[in-house]
Structures are given as C-alpha cells and as structure tokens.
Write a protein that holds these residues in place. Structure first.
Motif, mmCIF file in Angstrom:
data_model
loop_
_atom_site.group_PDB
_atom_site.id
_atom_site.type_symbol
_atom_site.label_atom_id
_atom_site.label_comp_id
_atom_site.label_asym_id
_atom_site.label_seq_id
_atom_site.Cartn_x
_atom_site.Cartn_y
_atom_site.Cartn_z
ATOM 1 N N ASP A 1 68.806 -106.097 52.477
ATOM 2 C CA ASP A 1 68.500 -107.461 52.066
ATOM 3 C C ASP A 1 67.718 -108.231 53.137
ATOM 4 O O ASP A 1 67.551 -109.444 53.035
ATOM 5 C CB ASP A 1 69.817 -108.195 51.753
ATOM 6 N N GLY B 1 70.125 -109.785 46.622
ATOM 7 C CA GLY B 1 71.346 -109.218 46.053
ATOM 8 C C GLY B 1 72.279 -110.298 45.511
ATOM 9 O O GLY B 1 72.457 -111.344 46.134
ATOM 10 N N LEU C 1 68.160 -115.702 40.046
ATOM 11 C CA LEU C 1 67.187 -116.778 39.850
ATOM 12 C C LEU C 1 65.779 -116.235 39.616
ATOM 13 O O LEU C 1 65.036 -116.722 38.759
ATOM 14 C CB LEU C 1 67.208 -117.705 41.074
ATOM 15 N N GLU D 1 73.313 -111.839 27.524
ATOM 16 C CA GLU D 1 72.826 -112.271 26.218
ATOM 17 C C GLU D 1 71.818 -113.420 26.326
ATOM 18 O O GLU D 1 70.779 -113.414 25.661
ATOM 19 C CB GLU D 1 74.018 -112.723 25.368
ATOM 20 N N CYS E 1 73.240 -103.632 37.721
ATOM 21 C CA CYS E 1 74.019 -103.675 36.485
ATOM 22 C C CYS E 1 73.708 -104.930 35.663
ATOM 23 O O CYS E 1 73.113 -105.885 36.153
ATOM 24 C CB CYS E 1 75.514 -103.643 36.797
ATOM 25 N N ARG F 1 75.466 -107.262 31.991
ATOM 26 C CA ARG F 1 76.703 -107.488 31.223
ATOM 27 C C ARG F 1 76.354 -107.698 29.752
ATOM 28 O O ARG F 1 75.198 -107.605 29.372
ATOM 29 C CB ARG F 1 77.458 -108.693 31.776
ATOM 30 N N ASP F 2 77.359 -107.963 28.929
ATOM 31 C CA ASP F 2 77.155 -108.136 27.484
ATOM 32 C C ASP F 2 76.571 -106.872 26.870
ATOM 33 O O ASP F 2 75.675 -106.925 26.011
ATOM 34 C CB ASP F 2 76.241 -109.345 27.175
ATOM 35 N N LEU G 1 77.236 -101.387 33.417
ATOM 36 C CA LEU G 1 77.718 -102.708 33.014
ATOM 37 C C LEU G 1 78.677 -103.229 34.065
ATOM 38 O O LEU G 1 79.530 -102.484 34.556
ATOM 39 C CB LEU G 1 78.428 -102.615 31.659
ATOM 40 N N CYS G 2 78.552 -104.504 34.403
ATOM 41 C CA CYS G 2 79.397 -105.101 35.428
ATOM 42 C C CYS G 2 79.574 -106.574 35.109
ATOM 43 O O CYS G 2 78.606 -107.267 34.813
ATOM 44 C CB CYS G 2 78.747 -104.929 36.808
ATOM 45 N N ILE G 3 80.806 -107.059 35.177
ATOM 46 C CA ILE G 3 81.039 -108.461 34.859
ATOM 47 C C ILE G 3 80.833 -109.392 36.045
ATOM 48 O O ILE G 3 80.785 -110.600 35.891
ATOM 49 C CB ILE G 3 82.466 -108.689 34.310
ATOM 50 N N ARG G 4 80.719 -108.857 37.238
ATOM 51 C CA ARG G 4 80.666 -109.720 38.426
ATOM 52 C C ARG G 4 79.468 -110.671 38.352
ATOM 53 O O ARG G 4 78.337 -110.248 38.162
ATOM 54 C CB ARG G 4 80.603 -108.881 39.700
ATOM 55 N N GLY G 5 79.733 -111.964 38.533
ATOM 56 C CA GLY G 5 78.710 -112.982 38.312
ATOM 57 C C GLY G 5 77.748 -113.156 39.466
ATOM 58 O O GLY G 5 78.108 -112.942 40.622
ATOM 59 N N THR G 6 76.525 -113.582 39.138
ATOM 60 C CA THR G 6 75.502 -113.823 40.147
ATOM 61 C C THR G 6 75.385 -115.313 40.432
ATOM 62 O O THR G 6 75.737 -116.148 39.620
ATOM 63 C CB THR G 6 74.127 -113.344 39.636
ATOM 64 N N GLY G 7 74.841 -115.641 41.616
ATOM 65 C CA GLY G 7 74.549 -117.022 41.969
ATOM 66 C C GLY G 7 73.069 -117.308 41.813
ATOM 67 O O GLY G 7 72.291 -116.476 41.311
ATOM 68 N N LYS G 8 72.680 -118.489 42.214
ATOM 69 C CA LYS G 8 71.276 -118.902 42.219
ATOM 70 C C LYS G 8 71.010 -119.573 43.551
ATOM 71 O O LYS G 8 71.310 -120.741 43.734
ATOM 72 C CB LYS G 8 70.980 -119.903 41.088
ATOM 73 N N ALA H 1 83.805 -110.975 30.933
ATOM 74 C CA ALA H 1 82.808 -111.615 31.796
ATOM 75 C C ALA H 1 82.954 -113.136 31.770
ATOM 76 O O ALA H 1 82.849 -113.803 32.806
ATOM 77 C CB ALA H 1 81.392 -111.211 31.364
ATOM 78 N N HIS I 1 85.995 -114.161 33.849
ATOM 79 C CA HIS I 1 85.666 -114.017 35.272
ATOM 80 C C HIS I 1 84.854 -115.209 35.766
ATOM 81 O O HIS I 1 85.150 -115.798 36.816
ATOM 82 C CB HIS I 1 84.899 -112.707 35.467
ATOM 83 N N GLU I 2 83.823 -115.594 35.010
ATOM 84 C CA GLU I 2 82.967 -116.714 35.402
ATOM 85 C C GLU I 2 83.747 -118.028 35.358
ATOM 86 O O GLU I 2 83.689 -118.839 36.284
ATOM 87 C CB GLU I 2 81.748 -116.811 34.467
ATOM 88 N N ARG J 1 84.522 -116.911 39.232
ATOM 89 C CA ARG J 1 84.050 -115.602 39.717
ATOM 90 C C ARG J 1 85.102 -114.888 40.546
ATOM 91 O O ARG J 1 84.854 -114.517 41.700
ATOM 92 C CB ARG J 1 82.765 -115.749 40.522
ATOM 93 N N ALA K 1 87.274 -109.580 39.374
ATOM 94 C CA ALA K 1 86.526 -108.478 38.756
ATOM 95 C C ALA K 1 86.935 -107.157 39.387
ATOM 96 O O ALA K 1 86.717 -106.941 40.574
ATOM 97 C CB ALA K 1 85.027 -108.705 38.922
ATOM 98 N N TRP L 1 83.524 -101.967 38.900
ATOM 99 C CA TRP L 1 82.783 -101.864 37.636
ATOM 100 C C TRP L 1 82.786 -100.448 37.076
ATOM 101 O O TRP L 1 82.505 -100.264 35.882
ATOM 102 C CB TRP L 1 81.353 -102.369 37.819
ATOM 103 N N LYS M 1 85.915 -98.160 33.097
ATOM 104 C CA LYS M 1 85.394 -98.485 31.764
ATOM 105 C C LYS M 1 86.298 -97.867 30.685
ATOM 106 O O LYS M 1 87.035 -96.931 30.952
ATOM 107 C CB LYS M 1 83.977 -97.909 31.624
ATOM 108 N N ASP N 1 82.368 -104.334 28.941
ATOM 109 C CA ASP N 1 81.683 -104.766 30.160
ATOM 110 C C ASP N 1 82.489 -104.527 31.436
ATOM 111 O O ASP N 1 81.915 -104.421 32.519
ATOM 112 C CB ASP N 1 81.351 -106.262 30.074
ATOM 113 N N LEU O 1 71.900 -120.794 23.581
ATOM 114 C CA LEU O 1 71.201 -119.746 22.832
ATOM 115 C C LEU O 1 70.330 -120.362 21.724
ATOM 116 O O LEU O 1 69.187 -119.943 21.526
ATOM 117 C CB LEU O 1 72.222 -118.779 22.207
#
Lengths: 224, 224, 224, 224, 224, 224
Positions: C167, D72, D76, D106, D125, D127-128, D144-151, F36, F39-40, F44, F47, F50, F53, F181, F209
């Motif tokens: 990174d 990582g 965004l 999604e 990865c 999700r959805d 597939l992974c549920i772990r959330g991302t930031g911005k 997911a 988790h959010e 967060r 989790a 991943w 499954k 997921d 959406l």
C-alpha cells in the motif's frame, strides 16, 4: 486469579492484577535450563511459534508470564502491562495476527527496565533493534519493523487471561523461558516436576554424548 | 546405484547403502568454489530453497549427498542416515513440508562428527543453535525450533533415493556445496565439466571487476 | 519529470532520466535520523516491507530514490539503473513478487560503487552476501539467494516511474532512509517539514526517557 | 492518454479521463473467443491472477479496461471510476493486496448497470453475491466478503494509469476478456493480430479434436 | 514394477510402463464407497491435498493410479501419460508446486476419453472448465487457470514412480477414489482388507444414524 | 455466565453450560437481515474470516452462539457441544489453525438436527458435503476435507468461553448470522440497536437504488 480466569468478559474487568507466580527458587532453578530441554522434559508442550527469536542472539529470559492480548497495530495494552507486571515478570504478547508493526522500542524497554521486568516475548515485530541489543533487556520478537502503532482506547484487549498461539495456550503465571533456540511456556503447577525431569534429561544427554564420542551409535544407544 | 534407484518401493528395501560418489579430488576442487558460481556455471540448476542457510554465517560444506526423505515431525531416518553415510558425506534431508520441528541437535551433531561426516542440509529446523555454531560441524537449516520430534518406526521414509525440493531433484551422490549464499546440488557425472566452467566464470568475473573498477560500464562490458 | 510521470506507456519511453532530487543539505540532515523516527514524524507513511533488511546489520543508507520496476527473475533493468543514477542516489527496486532470485552481487556492487551510488533497496534477494558486507556498499534486501537471473530484452520494466509496495507508493526523488530497523520513503517536497518534526520527536523522546528512568510511568507521561 | 501515461504523479491529476479504446467491431470479434485461447494466441501474456473468477459461473465479460488503483479497504475510487467509464467499459481494479473486504455490492452494480458498463474485474472480494448473480452484471472477484470498506478522501489511488498484477501490467484501454476459466488483458494495439491468431488456433484445435476422436495420438499430432 | 521402482534415475528409464493393478472386481467394489470412508477404514491414510476437487461437483472417479511427476508449467509428461495408461486408469499428477497453470483442457480430455481412461487427479489447475464439466470425463484439480504451459523436452519428470504430496506417498497401481469430499489413495495390496473395513464402517454408521435419530447421544453411543 | 467468563482455567471447569441468550423475538427479527447489513449497521464489527462459507449456497443460519475452542485435528469438543447447546443455538468453532481436517459429517449433522440446533460455523473443513447439502442443516465451513480427526481426551479445549478469530472476538450468546456472503457475530446486548440500524440502512439503500436507477450518481447521492 482467585475468582476464576476471565477472558474479555462483556461487563467485567479485562485486567486481572493478582495472579499466582512460581516462587523465586523455582525461577532460578529453571533459568539455567535450555528451552528445548524444558519443552521435551515437560512432554513436548508449550513451544511458542519458532519465528519468535531474541533480538540479539545471546539474550536469554526466564520469569512468570504476564499475558497480554493486544489488538493488531496498537500497543496501548503493552503500556498497561508494564505497570501490571512486577519485577522479574515476562510480558507475553499476542498481537491478533498483525505481525508487521513495531510494537515496542527504546521508550518501552526503558520503562520495563525501570520496573525491573524480566523481558518481553511478542508474536510480532519491534523497533530500535540496535538500541535494544545494547540495553540488554531481553526482547524476543518476530523481527524488526518501523511501522508505527496507534492507541485505540476503545479496542478490546486483555491482561492476565489466557492466550492462544496456534495450538499452545499460555496462562498468566506460566514460567516462560527463552534462549537462542526459542521460547517455551511451562505451567506453574508443573514446574517442580519439569525441573527434575529436565535435569535428568541433561544428565542422560551428557552421558550419551560421552558414549557417542567414544564411538557408540545412537541406534543402539536409544534402541532405535 | 548399480541396480536401479528405488524410491519407497512397496516391497523392496528403502535404504540404498551403496551409491556412487565423486572422487576425492573432485570434492576438493569444488570445495573452494562459491555455491552461486557453481549454480550458474552448471546452467542455473540445483539451487535448493533459499531459506536454507548455515546456522553460523561462516560455515561452509562440500561433499557427496546422502539423501534422506523424512516423515514430518520425526527424526528416526536422520539417525539411520548418520550410519549409512561415510566420512565426508553430506546428509540432505527433506522433511515432507513440516518445517517447524527441531530435527537435529547436539547429540546428532556429535554422532555425525564422530563419523566424520561432511555436514547436514535440511529443509526444516534444528535446535541447539549456539552449540552447533561452536562445534563447527556445518549445519544448514531453515531456522531454530525447540519443538520435539518423535520416532515412528512404521512411518515411511527413505535413504539414498531421489528427493524433490520444489522443482529441484537431488540424487544420492550429487555434489552438495553450501555457503552463506545458499546450497547447490551438482550431478556427480557433470562435476568435472562444471568445475571447469566455474573456474572460467571466476576468471571472467575477476577481469570484469577490474574493468568496472577502471570505469567501464556493465552495459557495454556484457553487451546489454 | 517535466512533462508528466510515465509508467510503462505502450509507445513512450520507460526511463525518465531527469528527476527532481532533494538538495544535498536535506540529504545530510536526514542521514542522522532513524528510519522509524522519520516514518512516525511524517505521519506514519512510507514504511517499506519489513522483510527488507541490510545484508550486514551496521549498514545504513540515505539518498534520493531511483525507482526500478523489474520483471521477475531478470536483472537487466538494475544494470540500466546503475547508469541512470547519479552519485548518492539509492536504487529502489520492485521485482514483481518473484523474490527468490539473486538479483545483485559483487559485480553490480562494484559498478555501483564506481558510480558512487548511495545504496540499493530491493524487495527480493541478492547473492555474494559476505563480499557485500565486506565492501560496505549498503544493500538492503529480503535475503540471500543463489538462483540466477536472466536478461530479457523484451520484458517490460521501467525506471523513475512510481513503484507500489503493497500500500506504499515510492516516487523517483523520494528520500530513502534505511537502517537496521527498516526502510522508509519520504516525499521530496515534504522533506524539510519531516526533518523538523523528526528532530522535535527525538528531543521529546530524550526528555521522556529521562523522566521514565527517574520513575515516571508512560501512562501518565503520555496521558494514556 | 494524449500526453503520456501518468501514474500517481506528485503534482498532476490522478485520473486520466480520455483514453484510447479498441473500436466496437474489435470488441465484438473478441467477445466470442475464450480467455484461454486469447492468452495463448497472444503469446501467453496478460493472464490475471487465477483466483479472480465470475461470481456466477455462466457470466462472461468483454470490453476496454478502465484501470483503477484502489487503496486497501477503501472503495471511493471505484465509485469515481463508474463515472469515468463509458458504456461497455470494464473496470479493472487492484486493491493494493488487501483482498478481504467487500469492495462492491448491489448499489454499485446498479449504478454500473445504469451507466451500461461492461463489467468489473477486481483482485479482491465483493458482497451481495446472490443479488449480483441475479442481476447478471458481470462481476469477477476473488470471493465474497462482508467486511465493509471506508472512504478516505486523502488516500492515494488512480484511474486509467497502469496497474501491476504480479508480473502482468494492464493499461487503460486494454481489451479485457473474462469467462469461467479466468481473465486476460490484451493490449489494444495488438487486438487485430491476436483475434486472427485466436481464430486460427480455434480452427486448428477443432481439427485436432476430430483427429484425436478418430484415434490419433497427441504425441504424433503435435510431434512431441 | 517387477525389477524395482525407479525414480528419475540419472541413466535409466523414467517411464515404468508395466505396473501391477488391482483386479476389475476390486475396482468395482471400491467404486461405490465414499472417499472419506475408505480413508478412515484404511487407518486414516492416503488423503490427498484437500484443495483438489472435481471441476463439477457430481463427478466421481475410481481406478488404478498412473503416477506422473511433472516439471512446473509444463504438460509434456501428461501427454505421455495418456498413452502409458490403460482403460480405466486414473492419472495422478504432481506439478512440483507450480499450481497456477492450465495443465489440461479439452484436447487432452478428448484424448483421455478416446483412450477410455478413468480420470485425472492433478495438484494444479486446468482450463476449459465448462467443457470439461459437459464432457463428464472426471477431472479433479485445484481450480481453473488460463495460464499456458510449455513443453520442455529436456526437463526431468517421470511416470509410474512414486509421488509425494506433502506427507502422503502415491504409488503406481494404488487405487484412487475421488468424490465431492476429496481424493484418497489406497495401496493396491491392502485393497481387499480396506473394502471389508469400509463396508463394516458403513453398516455401523447406518446403525448409529438410526439410533441418533431415535434420540441417543453420540457421547454414549461412542463412549466419549 | 453469572460468575465471570472463564477461559480454560487450570483448575476450574472448561464448559460453561449456562449462558445468556437473545430472546426469540430478537432472533426472528435478525433472521431476515443480511449478514453484510448487520456488520455495517453495527459499526463494521464481528466479520468472521471470509473463507467460511455455506456448504450449499442457499443455506442461511441465525441463532445464539455456543462457542467451541477445539484442539487441531480433534472433534471431541464438537460432540460435547452438540449436547451443551439448546434448540436454535449455533455452534461456532475455532480449530486452532488446523483447517485441513473433516471435523463434521453426516453423523454429527444428524445428531445436531435431532437436537434441533440452528447450525454450525467452523473455521476448518467438514466432510459428507453432498449429504450435508441434502439434509439442509446449515453448515458454514472453509471447505470439504476427508482427513479424519481423533479424540484426545486429555487435549485442552473449551465451550462457551470467548473465541478469537484473528482480530474478532466471539462470546457465547452472541447472535450469529450467516448467508452466502459470510458470517457475522453481533453482541447480544447490542442486538436491538443493531436491528434498528440495519432496518434503517436497508430502507436507505432501497431509496438509493431507486434514485440510482433513475440516473442519479453515487458521487452526489453520498456526497463523495
């Protein structure tokens, strides 16, 4: 650990400040024994991950474990542990799999030395490698890394509850011995028995060495 | 290897005690050449995994290979190999991917020295690192580990049949050379040719060094 | 880099020969600061993979980066980079994930020394470890490996365009500092600010050490 | 990319909005060819990491690459890329080695479909997974992974500058083809030549299949 | 294997064309037994790496092993093995650790089907996944990969000499059984005994299932 | 858990049979929410790795956690846990890093179904994959593996004390939700709050959406 060993309970304290320790005589008796011998004599238990090694090859450590579960990339719980520990204690730290941070350096080693602690064993990296080697305070780690840690006051960690290194559990008060070959944790309540078995093993090995040097084969010596 | 190289045959012997070796003059001629040079001069072959390094940086080894396929976490076949080997031979050991055990220590090094073996190369860990360095018996390993090995008399292993280290095959009698840079295996029957090519390469490199020190650029020197 | 930084464009040049460098005074001011301090003072940025370490523990390096993206198992672009660099420059090399080759050795170190370069940082292995340590030319690498490299004149690489180590991005002209703890890259345009912050940090740490030695606890000292 | 391909320049823009694309006829000609055939016909180039697979096995994609270098654990730059891309374009995303986050779901697939994009290829990865499979918008990912991302608005990323996947470089405008076997990147300027070679290869393979079914051996067929 | 099992001997043949096979009745008796049951009934032996799975979940295979040691990134020895094998035989292939190549595809599956082989088990990847699933020829592999293989006529490989998968050895003529759970290798000479033990185990498990469904606890049922 | 959560205390019990659970209404409210989203909405957290499954993609699970720390390659503690659990509970199992064993199969799934448990989440492999999918009892695992487990009555494990999956702690009674997921653990005492936040998030996403489908850009919608 009078009232039960608590691991990160949702509502209770996460630092157990009173733990049972082996007595001073036991610690001194163990201090002269090699980590590998203790591991074998205890029935092949307690070997910590082999990648944990002294930052300078001649360093050794021996003392009761203060166990520290640290969140990854955070060293707040190590600061706390320095002041939970008593003279002679060894900090044993699990960093939740995030090895590549410098969790410990000159400042903390100075604080630990001022508290007369027995050493540090960490399943992660440290920094200030040259200074640590000069200071002689025994640090056992995976390597050296400059990446800095944060201090998250909300992150969950614990002190003096059990740790799991792969398949090896370390309890507060376990006797920790580290030398150039690696680190072993011996349950406090088995210490006397393991010391006796280690001495016996040392004596047997000395005798075996003499016979091997005299030309005997290990195959017959050990009935392989 | 007169009657065919056998690898763990279901019904036959798993130890081939008679193997072909390079002659003593060849071994001595190779001994002064760097492992990297031999690898290059032979056509970039025979480089063992780079994580295998001497337990003390100044150690070197050179000799014919006794190949040992060991079950993981078991060192019975290493004991056997010490007594299959002849003076000057180098034990080359594959441990079936289970690196993190202490397969070798003071007792075995003493036995190997008593047999005047040439050294040990193992794709796993050893213990008694400080003693091994003091003894000067050349041990090349992945690292130091206190975790103890067992002796399973039913487990399948073999001696002096070929070994596979990733994409590199080592045969009994191959010439093994190890120094601080790593370990190389040279096929016995190509030894003379590789020695000649290595000497030529050494001479060329010495000449190149002089020209580079005099200001020439590698780009023109090598026509890049 | 007047007209835009180009990374391996399909049709344009892949070597940017003119880059902006920090001035000599800045380099000398940085040279005496530890890599870990610079990393922290800059806001915890620029830490290269911790497995990259000096081939001899006492080596240090400091200088502007010549960035080299090398195809795996190939060292042609390192040869080229030696002659793109100017005295004092540090070659910073990414080898596309193929660590286990000996990308650099005595010949190249001699050429680099003849060019009075400042050192080499490579995310792979090198060879001739003993000679490199004796020469004193600072080489920072993952380890030693004898496996030989080729020279593919068609393979794509580049010099003085940005590199990505996980990174962390390194730009040509970044100030590279390496010591026993690891390697850090500081953006050229932030160098003055980072030097000031590092000195402040060093002073604060010296004061903290005195107070800790006098018995103060880190918990209060830092308001943990 | 009129004035040169720029990768994260210190001072310039990090989004190149105008890139060269293969024409529509070329895209349609490539669409019916298997990824493996294109890879072989192009001379065994451009194979992305094999762990990147369609979230539903019947999905295929084909279109010009919009290249996205993402920090990582942050998505965004993927949002930004959706609006840099034009209908038919395929987002190709490198996540700096941090695979285990759900970078896409999604919402983003709906946005990408509204923009009539050609698909997503990500070295991480999403999700959805069930919804993505139902929507039919082609997503190729590691899992597939549920772990959330930031911005992180300050983190460095880029769009339409080159990406490096191990030893494979992808440029904006490269033709990306993915099917159940994997993903390949073909340089735009070589597309016509590779299409011709792929068709020839397909024809040869069809003929070979008939001969093999008729009893011929591959050894003779190919002169092995 | 009349005259001894030879593994890549320097001078002898590297293909053993005549091997001992279990008889047809044995193969048919084994065909209906699950791989996991055979593994357990044989004493927990012969489990190949669990990442090797059928390319379509409903595929099963059962037959005598033709063992193939293949150099990494090369499939010449697989072509050869197709014609060494006899109808019903299963190719078992070790690829020297280089998993990420497409070693097998439609052409080879067609050739193998024309030869009426029993299937393929490979510790690497294949391509043409959709076609292979449609053809129904049983292929067990680590995954799908488009990266192409070469044909190096000088590279060392072998057929019908033993293979080592981590700690598991497979001999030519071993009985190979694969289903959705994984792949097991049963020594030919133990086949009858293992079939009997497997049937007994199946019967016991059926009885246990009835008792558990009737409310009995596994703790008492098995005396845990 | 009235008197404190105990993790493998040296002298006390290692099974906590009485734990606090979320009420039935809470479980049902959570059951319809995606992992997911939970988790959010929870910030967060929670989790699980991943790679865990469902063995069949349509399986879902939801229920309070029975936490099981199992020694590697041993499933005795899973048998015990089946009978510690109550109807609706989900077994959550850590296998000390030894993934590649078949810890669970038809027998145990039948026992768990007879006990009307809510499902299994295991950071290792299982066997009888086809039967498990047919039975419909929800099993979430890393994969399928035939390698058999032992039953070591002396080995240390525990039930209903906390587990650590990398940086995520799971407590007995946490609400476990798994779908295609992945798997999330929500602290029991935060369940009501997380349900509310999840519903709000679901509503917001539905609105988003519609706006995206109507042509709005995510950049403005979310103020990126």
């Amino acid at each position: 650990m009078s009232g039960g060993v608590a691991l990160a309970p949702p509502t209770g304290p996460t630092i157990a400040s009173r733990i049972l320790r082996p007595d001073a005589g036991t610690v001194e008796a163990v201090r002269v024994l090699p980590a590998a011998t203790l591991h074998e004599a205890a029935g092949r238990i307690g070997a910590l991950p082999w990648q944990i090694k002294p930052v300078s090859p001649s360093l050794r450590l021996c003392g009761p474990a203060i166990t520290v579960q640290s969140p990854g990339g955070d060293n707040l719980w190590l600061h706390r542990a320095i002041y939970v520990a008593e003279p002679g204690d060894v900090l044993v730290v699990h960093v939740s799999g995030a090895h590549d941070y410098g969790y410990w350096g000159e400042i903390m080693a100075t604080a630990a030395r001022a508290r007369r602690l027995g050493g540090l064993v960490i399943d992660g990296c440290v920094r200030d490698g040259v200074l640590l080697a000069e200071m002689g305070f025994p640090v056992f780690a995976r390597g050296l890394c400059i990446r800095g840690t944060g201090k998250d006051f909300g992150a969950r960690g614990w002190i003096n509850h059990p740790l799991l290194f792969d398949d090896v559990t370390v309890h507060a008060g376990d006797l920790i011995v580290g030398d150039a070959d690696g680190v072993v944790a011996i349950p406090r309540e088995r210490a006397a028995e393991v010391i006796a078995a280690s001495r016996e093993r040392e004596a047997k090995e000395a005798a075996a060495l003499r016979r091997i040097e005299a030309g005997e084969r290990t195959l017959e010596l050990y009935n392989f």
